[in-house]
Design a protein around this motif. Structure first.
Motif, PDB file in Angstrom:
ATOM      1  N   ARG A  62       1.153  11.420   6.020  1.00 21.17           N
ATOM      2  CA  ARG A  62       0.526  12.664   5.570  1.00 21.17           C
ATOM      3  C   ARG A  62       0.381  12.687   4.050  1.00 21.17           C
ATOM      4  NH1 ARG A  62      -3.386  16.005   6.295  1.00 21.17           N
ATOM      5  NH2 ARG A  62      -3.006  18.071   5.400  1.00 21.17           N
ATOM      6  N   TRP A  63       1.403  12.219   3.343  1.00 21.52           N
ATOM      7  CA  TRP A  63       1.365  12.181   1.881  1.00 21.52           C
ATOM      8  C   TRP A  63       0.246  11.267   1.390  1.00 21.52           C
ATOM      9  CZ3 TRP A  63       3.532  14.373  -2.395  1.00 21.52           C
ATOM     10  CH2 TRP A  63       3.427  13.671  -3.600  1.00 21.52           C
ATOM     11  N   PHE A  64       0.148  10.082   1.976  1.00 24.28           N
ATOM     12  CA  PHE A  64      -0.888   9.136   1.548  1.00 24.28           C
ATOM     13  C   PHE A  64      -2.284   9.697   1.813  1.00 24.28           C
ATOM     14  CE2 PHE A  64       2.362   5.629   2.655  1.00 24.28           C
ATOM     15  CZ  PHE A  64       2.976   5.791   1.418  1.00 24.28           C
ATOM     16  N   TRP A  65      -2.447  10.408   2.933  1.00 23.73           N
ATOM     17  CA  TRP A  65      -3.765  10.950   3.276  1.00 23.73           C
ATOM     18  C   TRP A  65      -4.153  12.064   2.309  1.00 23.73           C
ATOM     19  CZ3 TRP A  65      -7.685   9.385   6.154  1.00 23.73           C
ATOM     20  CH2 TRP A  65      -8.710  10.293   6.439  1.00 23.73           C
ATOM     21  N   VAL A  66      -3.218  12.905   1.962  1.00 21.99           N
ATOM     22  CA  VAL A  66      -3.522  14.069   1.118  1.00 21.99           C
ATOM     23  C   VAL A  66      -3.631  13.684  -0.354  1.00 21.99           C
ATOM     24  CG1 VAL A  66      -2.637  16.288   0.292  1.00 21.99           C
ATOM     25  CG2 VAL A  66      -2.473  15.700   2.723  1.00 21.99           C
ATOM     26  N   ARG A  67      -2.741  12.809  -0.832  1.00 20.24           N
ATOM     27  CA  ARG A  67      -2.605  12.583  -2.271  1.00 20.24           C
ATOM     28  C   ARG A  67      -3.182  11.268  -2.776  1.00 20.24           C
ATOM     29  NH1 ARG A  67       1.516  16.224  -3.816  1.00 20.24           N
ATOM     30  NH2 ARG A  67       1.277  18.009  -2.426  1.00 20.24           N
ATOM     31  N   ARG A  68      -3.390  10.270  -1.925  1.00 14.62           N
ATOM     32  CA  ARG A  68      -3.705   8.951  -2.464  1.00 14.62           C
ATOM     33  C   ARG A  68      -5.110   8.456  -2.159  1.00 14.62           C
ATOM     34  NH1 ARG A  68       1.064   6.633  -4.298  1.00 14.62           N
ATOM     35  NH2 ARG A  68      -0.399   5.366  -5.504  1.00 14.62           N
ATOM     36  N   GLY A  69      -5.818   9.033  -1.211  1.00  6.00           N
ATOM     37  CA  GLY A  69      -7.175   8.597  -0.925  1.00  6.00           C
ATOM     38  C   GLY A  69      -7.246   7.486   0.106  1.00  6.00           C
ATOM     39  N   LEU A  70      -8.479   7.100   0.492  1.00 10.50           N
ATOM     40  CA  LEU A  70      -8.694   6.184   1.603  1.00 10.50           C
ATOM     41  C   LEU A  70      -8.141   4.790   1.338  1.00 10.50           C
ATOM     42  CD1 LEU A  70     -12.351   7.112   2.707  1.00 10.50           C
ATOM     43  CD2 LEU A  70     -10.187   7.828   3.738  1.00 10.50           C
ATOM     44  N   VAL A  71      -8.433   4.249   0.159  1.00  9.30           N
ATOM     45  CA  VAL A  71      -8.008   2.881  -0.132  1.00  9.30           C
ATOM     46  C   VAL A  71      -6.488   2.766  -0.108  1.00  9.30           C
ATOM     47  CG1 VAL A  71      -8.013   1.025  -1.838  1.00  9.30           C
ATOM     48  CG2 VAL A  71     -10.084   2.396  -1.477  1.00  9.30           C
ATOM     49  N   PHE A  72      -5.821   3.698  -0.761  1.00  9.99           N
ATOM     50  CA  PHE A  72      -4.366   3.664  -0.778  1.00  9.99           C
ATOM     51  C   PHE A  72      -3.782   3.909   0.617  1.00  9.99           C
ATOM     52  CE2 PHE A  72      -5.115   4.389  -5.313  1.00  9.99           C
ATOM     53  CZ  PHE A  72      -4.241   3.471  -5.858  1.00  9.99           C
ATOM     54  N   PHE A  73      -4.404   4.806   1.366  1.00  8.11           N
ATOM     55  CA  PHE A  73      -3.957   5.054   2.738  1.00  8.11           C
ATOM     56  C   PHE A  73      -4.014   3.758   3.542  1.00  8.11           C
ATOM     57  CE2 PHE A  73      -4.487   6.207   7.174  1.00  8.11           C
ATOM     58  CZ  PHE A  73      -3.614   7.262   7.348  1.00  8.11           C
ATOM     59  N   PHE A  74      -5.107   3.040   3.403  1.00 11.79           N
ATOM     60  CA  PHE A  74      -5.329   1.808   4.149  1.00 11.79           C
ATOM     61  C   PHE A  74      -4.251   0.765   3.843  1.00 11.79           C
ATOM     62  CE2 PHE A  74      -7.477  -2.406   4.376  1.00 11.79           C
ATOM     63  CZ  PHE A  74      -7.684  -2.446   5.745  1.00 11.79           C
ATOM     64  N   LEU A  75      -3.842   0.654   2.598  1.00 15.89           N
ATOM     65  CA  LEU A  75      -2.890  -0.367   2.189  1.00 15.89           C
ATOM     66  C   LEU A  75      -1.441   0.086   2.277  1.00 15.89           C
ATOM     67  CD1 LEU A  75      -4.759  -1.791  -0.933  1.00 15.89           C
ATOM     68  CD2 LEU A  75      -4.632  -2.799   1.357  1.00 15.89           C
ATOM     69  N   LEU A  76      -1.213   1.379   2.046  1.00 17.13           N
ATOM     70  CA  LEU A  76       0.161   1.860   1.954  1.00 17.13           C
ATOM     71  C   LEU A  76       0.789   2.182   3.310  1.00 17.13           C
ATOM     72  CD1 LEU A  76      -0.013   4.167  -1.193  1.00 17.13           C
ATOM     73  CD2 LEU A  76       0.933   1.865  -1.020  1.00 17.13           C
ATOM     74  N   VAL A  77      -0.020   2.615   4.266  1.00 13.85           N
ATOM     75  CA  VAL A  77       0.539   2.965   5.574  1.00 13.85           C
ATOM     76  C   VAL A  77       1.228   1.761   6.238  1.00 13.85           C
ATOM     77  CG1 VAL A  77      -0.061   3.621   7.939  1.00 13.85           C
ATOM     78  CG2 VAL A  77      -0.884   4.988   6.023  1.00 13.85           C
ATOM     79  N   PRO A  78       0.571   0.576   6.320  1.00 10.06           N
ATOM     80  CA  PRO A  78       1.286  -0.578   6.895  1.00 10.06           C
ATOM     81  C   PRO A  78       2.526  -0.968   6.098  1.00 10.06           C
ATOM     82  CG  PRO A  78      -1.077  -0.996   6.795  1.00 10.06           C
ATOM     83  CD  PRO A  78      -0.822   0.247   5.993  1.00 10.06           C
ATOM     84  N   SER A  79       2.445  -0.858   4.771  1.00  9.53           N
ATOM     85  CA  SER A  79       3.594  -1.210   3.926  1.00  9.53           C
ATOM     86  C   SER A  79       4.752  -0.249   4.155  1.00  9.53           C
ATOM     87  CB  SER A  79       3.189  -1.198   2.453  1.00  9.53           C
ATOM     88  OG  SER A  79       2.199  -2.175   2.199  1.00  9.53           O
ATOM     89  N   ALA A  80       4.452   1.042   4.301  1.00  6.80           N
ATOM     90  CA  ALA A  80       5.501   2.026   4.562  1.00  6.80           C
ATOM     91  C   ALA A  80       6.176   1.759   5.894  1.00  6.80           C
ATOM     92  CB  ALA A  80       4.906   3.434   4.540  1.00  6.80           C
ATOM     93  N   TRP A  81       5.392   1.385   6.904  1.00  3.32           N
ATOM     94  CA  TRP A  81       5.968   1.073   8.212  1.00  3.32           C
ATOM     95  C   TRP A  81       6.937  -0.104   8.109  1.00  3.32           C
ATOM     96  CZ3 TRP A  81       6.487   3.204  12.848  1.00  3.32           C
ATOM     97  CH2 TRP A  81       6.921   2.400  13.897  1.00  3.32           C
ATOM     98  N   VAL A  82       6.541  -1.136   7.368  1.00  5.23           N
ATOM     99  CA  VAL A  82       7.387  -2.308   7.205  1.00  5.23           C
ATOM    100  C   VAL A  82       8.692  -1.949   6.495  1.00  5.23           C
ATOM    101  CG1 VAL A  82       7.596  -4.483   5.923  1.00  5.23           C
ATOM    102  CG2 VAL A  82       5.574  -4.052   7.318  1.00  5.23           C
ATOM    103  N   VAL A  83       8.607  -1.138   5.450  1.00  6.85           N
ATOM    104  CA  VAL A  83       9.807  -0.745   4.719  1.00  6.85           C
ATOM    105  C   VAL A  83      10.784  -0.020   5.635  1.00  6.85           C
ATOM    106  CG1 VAL A  83      10.693   0.761   2.894  1.00  6.85           C
ATOM    107  CG2 VAL A  83       8.683  -0.671   2.467  1.00  6.85           C
ATOM    108  N   LEU A  84      10.267   0.862   6.470  1.00  3.87           N
ATOM    109  CA  LEU A  84      11.135   1.617   7.377  1.00  3.87           C
ATOM    110  C   LEU A  84      11.739   0.715   8.462  1.00  3.87           C
ATOM    111  CD1 LEU A  84       8.985   4.857   7.630  1.00  3.87           C
ATOM    112  CD2 LEU A  84      11.265   4.676   6.617  1.00  3.87           C
ATOM    113  N   GLU A  85      10.950  -0.238   8.968  1.00  2.42           N
ATOM    114  CA  GLU A  85      11.504  -1.197   9.926  1.00  2.42           C
ATOM    115  C   GLU A  85      12.576  -2.061   9.263  1.00  2.42           C
ATOM    116  OE1 GLU A  85       8.448  -2.279  13.543  1.00  2.42           O
ATOM    117  OE2 GLU A  85       8.602  -3.664  11.861  1.00  2.42           O
ATOM    118  N   TRP A  86      12.324  -2.456   8.043  1.00  2.00           N
ATOM    119  CA  TRP A  86      13.281  -3.276   7.283  1.00  2.00           C
ATOM    120  C   TRP A  86      14.605  -2.536   7.102  1.00  2.00           C
ATOM    121  CZ3 TRP A  86      13.128  -3.802   1.321  1.00  2.00           C
ATOM    122  CH2 TRP A  86      13.969  -4.832   0.900  1.00  2.00           C
ATOM    123  N   ILE A  87      14.529  -1.281   6.709  1.00  2.00           N
ATOM    124  CA  ILE A  87      15.744  -0.485   6.527  1.00  2.00           C
ATOM    125  C   ILE A  87      16.458  -0.305   7.866  1.00  2.00           C
ATOM    126  CG2 ILE A  87      16.625   1.798   5.892  1.00  2.00           C
ATOM    127  CD1 ILE A  87      14.309   1.975   3.880  1.00  2.00           C
TER     128      ILE A  87
END
Length: 509
Positions: free
Chosen positions: A90-115
């Motif tokens: 939700r944060w990436f969609w509201v505050r970061r725009g399409l390009v950042f959403f596209f790149l950051l969502v998979p990265s955020a998922w990986v970080v959470l799986e890693w933790i």
């Protein structure tokens, strides 16, 4: 709520017992549409938390065979990671725009799986998104570059690409960006698939005259032994969990493992593997151990014995004993990563204050100590291996450390009898497949009730202990195979293990 239920259904069927793995690439698309709509951060957390609850309640339902409290506790606790993912989406969609959403969502998922996988004490790296692809070797082999987390990143990137594609078609906007995102995703997927394809890997491996399995079974035609192979046997005792620690069953349990060891010894393996806690007692102080030591001396074949270790009233270990062919205990490995609320109670002072210590003891929770680090054992005929006990093969860092210390193949000894006939053993097998691919080494599994299996360095399951009907669970037996131990250092071993850290920095930026 319809979007949550639809995403949950798509995600659930990607894992055993269903294993419709291709749905993993679109499972999050419905719930992404919720995050796109006007939505509070609290609601975003709630929707994704509900998705996580459904996911864990169903995929780890086998925990109820151990404890209903544990099943619910794990499900509701680890669903928090899904909720946090919803906040970030939700944060990436509201505050970061399409390009950042596209790149950051998979990265955020990986970080959470890693933790979730590597965090001390509370780690539970079960059913990572990438594990859904374990049967698709072309995709799973990408883990040799960036590990299991890179494959999870690709699967989530696919979800985001499909979301943009469907969204642009429905909303009649951002069509060019959606097309570019799909092209980028396909490039990120197909280039690694091409690079890690079988012919490319085979060019780096020694050529032998054996077939593509590189194995031989008891009763089958034996291949010529070569220096870069070791012959290993596994035994699957099929001892019911309710009988394992029954003093009246002790003699029968030892007799079962002795008979199975004699059976596989007919093929003259270099090593025999017993499952986790297969010896029904404290191996270092129990007089019955001499029967097993005499058996090893009689067969003149080393055996790795799963057994408990007693050092004092407050110190005990879940161990693997390395017994050499002369019947001597040369060394042992003590399990490093213990199961919280299974083998020990974390934060004893805090949970003791809440009275959960007594509850845990009433549920049969053990009180074991953790070992210092992984160990590497060497065979007399050549070849070095490291044992992993129980769910330790769900920790990528632990397996990588063992291989970095010189292990040429990994051994997983486990007891999944706790979970009855469920999806748990097959989900557990998926983790072993990825550890083999990541590190470029074979993985051999010896399980009390299954799945006992041989996995080559490319993640292919080469053989299992099974009956004539093809059943792998709750059957007794043994199997001997030759495995290729030539070590090809993977990119993951050198640099790829840092991929989650790179994702973490990406999200921070």
């Amino acid at each position: 709520m319809f979007h949550v239920i639809l995403s949950a259904c798509l995600l659930l069927v990607t894992f055993p017992d269903f294993s419709f793995s291709w749905f993993a690439w679109i499972a999050f698309v419905p719930i992404f549409f919720l995050a796109r709509n006007p939505l509070s951060f609290k609601a975003a957390f709630g929707y994704f938390y509900i998705l996580g609850c459904i996911f864990f309640l169903v995929t780890v339902e086998w925990l109820r065979h151990v404890s209903y409290f544990g099943w619910l506790f794990v499900s509701f606790l680890y669903a928090t990671y899904f909720g946090c993912f919803g906040l970030l989406v939700r944060w990436f969609w509201v505050r970061r725009g399409l390009v950042f959403f596209f790149l950051l969502v998979p990265s955020a998922w990986v970080v959470l799986e890693w933790i979730r996988t590597e965090i001390p004490m509370w780690a539970f790296g079960w059913n990572l998104l990438a594990y859904s692809q374990s049967d698709h070797r072309a995709i799973a082999n990408i883990a040799s570059l960036g590990g299991v987390y890179y494959v999870s990143w690709l699967v989530m990137l696919g979800n985001v690409s499909v979301f943009f594609l469907v969204s642009s078609w429905r909303m009649k906007q951002n069509k060019r960006f959606a097309l570019v995102s799909v092209i980028f995703f396909l490039a990120m997927l197909l280039v690694p698939v091409f690079w890690t394809r079988e012919p490319h890997a085979a060019a780096h491996l020694p050529q032998t005259s054996s077939d593509d399995t590189g194995l031989s079974a008891i009763g089958g035609e034996q291949e010529n032994r070569v220096r870069n192979r070791v012959h290993v046997a596994v035994v699957q005792g099929n001892i019911a969990q309710g009988e394992k620690w029954d003093i009246n069953q002790k003699k029968r349990i030892l007799q079962t493992y002795h008979e199975l060891s004699r059976f596989v010894a007919a093929d003259r393996p270099d090593l025999i593997l017993w499952p986790e806690a297969s010896f029904p007692g404290y191996f270092n102080i129990d007089e019955s151990r001499f029967e097993t030591l005499n058996l090893v001396q009689e067969l003149h074949i080393p055996i790795l014995v799963g057994g408990l270790t007693y050092e004092s009233e407050s110190v005990a270990f879940n161990s693997a004993y390395w017994v050499t062919e002369d019947g001597k205990v040369q060394s042992r490995y003590d399990k490093v990563r213990l199961v919280p609320f299974g083998e020990y109670v974390p934060w004893k002072t805090f949970f003791g204050f809440l009275g959960l210590n007594r509850l845990a003891q009433s549920l049969g929770v053990g009180d074991y100590s953790a070992g210092a680090d992984v160990r590497v054992f060497s065979l007399k005929e050549g070849g070095a291996f490291s044992p992993l006990i129980c769910f330790e093969d769900t920790f990528p860092s632990l397996a990588r450390r063992a291989v970095a210390k010189g292990a040429q193949f990994l051994v997983v000894i486990t007891n999944d009898a706790w979970f009855s006939k469920s999806a748990a053993p097959y989900q557990h097998l998926q983790a072993s497949i990825f550890r083999a691919i990541e590190n470029g080494v074979p993985v051999i599994r010896a399980s009390n009730t299954g799945v006992s299996a041989f996995i080559n360095a490319r993640g292919k399951v080469l053989g299992r202990v099974q009956d004539q009907q093809g059943n792998s669970l709750f059957i007794g037996g043994g199997l001997a195979r030759s495995i290729e131990i030539s070590k090809l250092e993977t990119f993951y071993q050198r640099f790829g293990y840092l991929f989650p850290a790179a994702c973490f920095l990406t999200v921070l930026v």
